[in-house]
Design a protein around this motif. Structure first.
Motif, mmCIF file in Angstrom:
data_model
loop_
_atom_site.group_PDB
_atom_site.id
_atom_site.type_symbol
_atom_site.label_atom_id
_atom_site.label_comp_id
_atom_site.label_asym_id
_atom_site.label_seq_id
_atom_site.Cartn_x
_atom_site.Cartn_y
_atom_site.Cartn_z
ATOM 1 N N GLU A 299 0.821 -1.205 0.000
ATOM 2 C CA GLU A 299 0.000 0.000 0.000
ATOM 3 C C GLU A 299 0.863 1.266 0.000
ATOM 4 O O GLU A 299 1.063 1.893 -1.034
ATOM 5 C CB GLU A 299 -0.842 -0.114 1.271
ATOM 6 C CG GLU A 299 -1.786 0.957 1.556
ATOM 7 C CD GLU A 299 -2.620 0.601 2.801
ATOM 8 O OE1 GLU A 299 -2.882 -0.584 3.044
ATOM 9 O OE2 GLU A 299 -2.984 1.527 3.517
ATOM 10 N N GLU B 203 8.620 2.229 8.177
ATOM 11 C CA GLU B 203 9.155 2.228 6.815
ATOM 12 C C GLU B 203 9.686 3.627 6.475
ATOM 13 O O GLU B 203 10.763 3.771 5.893
ATOM 14 C CB GLU B 203 8.066 1.809 5.815
ATOM 15 C CG GLU B 203 7.661 0.339 5.909
ATOM 16 C CD GLU B 203 6.773 -0.006 7.082
ATOM 17 O OE1 GLU B 203 6.118 0.916 7.623
ATOM 18 O OE2 GLU B 203 6.715 -1.191 7.469
ATOM 19 N N PHE C 201 7.870 -2.598 4.427
ATOM 20 C CA PHE C 201 7.451 -3.723 5.269
ATOM 21 C C PHE C 201 8.511 -4.111 6.320
ATOM 22 O O PHE C 201 9.004 -5.238 6.326
ATOM 23 C CB PHE C 201 7.110 -4.950 4.395
ATOM 24 C CG PHE C 201 5.776 -4.825 3.707
ATOM 25 C CD1 PHE C 201 4.586 -5.051 4.408
ATOM 26 C CD2 PHE C 201 5.683 -4.468 2.367
ATOM 27 C CE1 PHE C 201 3.345 -4.927 3.782
ATOM 28 C CE2 PHE C 201 4.453 -4.333 1.738
ATOM 29 C CZ PHE C 201 3.291 -4.570 2.445
HETATM 30 N N1 URA Z 1 2.248 -1.632 4.662
HETATM 31 C C1 URA Z 1 2.434 -1.523 3.323
HETATM 32 O O1 URA Z 1 1.511 -1.685 2.551
HETATM 33 N N2 URA Z 1 3.645 -1.239 2.899
HETATM 34 C C2 URA Z 1 4.687 -1.090 3.692
HETATM 35 O O2 URA Z 1 5.789 -0.856 3.203
HETATM 36 C C3 URA Z 1 4.469 -1.220 5.071
HETATM 37 C C4 URA Z 1 3.244 -1.482 5.540
#
Ligand code: URA
Length: 196
Positions: A47, A53, A60
């Protein structure tokens, strides 16, 4: 991975690092361009960067990311050797709100370039925002997860649950989101193993 492709990705990242195409450039700590390993087989599109991040400049890396790593590890895949990871947008939206249409539009060229350079054979659309942005559908993720869709450059794309959603749904019973994710990751691994 051919050196030339690494160079092309680095050029896109360089452009992204100085991007001021939307207002998220004012609040970001870091651009989150990509993680994992550039490869032609498997790409995951999430997302948007969250707090951790944004702090680290890597996708993530929070709790959801740890669960994502576990999901991949359950079928012997890892971001170190198999998966290229990126997001629909590269800068963190304040309070982790959904990206606005103008932010997605501004960031589209970077994601499109990543896809065009790597030409991944399998693309995982992780969560509602990625699914809505890429497939242009408003259908709920629960209805379309686990199904293959035609992607760019003859790739296959599969919507999957976002790990944050799985963190909020603890049950592992048959039919639960975690159980469904387990079915999906096995299907993904089967398709991955068939690639040359
Ligand atoms: N959620 C996401 O979609 N991307 C990320 O990098 C971290 C959390």
């Amino acid at each position: 991975m051919a050196e030339n492709l690494e160079v092309q990705l680095a050029a896109v990242k360089e452009k992204c690092l100085s991007c001021k195409k939307c207002s998220l450039c004012k609040s970001r700590t870091n651009i989150v361009f990509s993680g994992g390993i550039p490869n032609h087989k498997l790409m995951l599109i999430g997302e948007a960067p969250g707090y951790y991040e944004d702090q680290k400049g890597e996708p993530f890396v929070g709790k959801a990311g740890q669960l994502l790593d576990k999901i991949f590890a359950s079928v012997g895949l890892s971001r170190e050797k198999d998966v290229y990871i990126c997001n629909t947008i590269k800068c963190r939206p304040p309070e982790n709100r959904d990206p606005l249409p103008e932010e997605k539009e501004a960031c589209k060229e970077y994601l499109e370039a990543q896809i065009e350079i790597l030409k991944p054979r399998i693309i995982l659309l992780c969560g509602r925002v990625a699914v809505n942005s890429i497939l242009g559908t408003t259908q709920g993720i629960t209805r379309i997860r686990g199904r293959w869709f035609e992607g760019p450059n003859f790739s296959k794309m599969m919507p999957i649950f976002h790990p944050s959603y799985l963190l909020r749904n603890d049950s592992r019973e048959k039919g639960s989101p975690k159980w469904l994710m387990w079915q999906d990751i096995q299907e993904i691994k089967k398709a991955y193993d068939m690639l040359d």
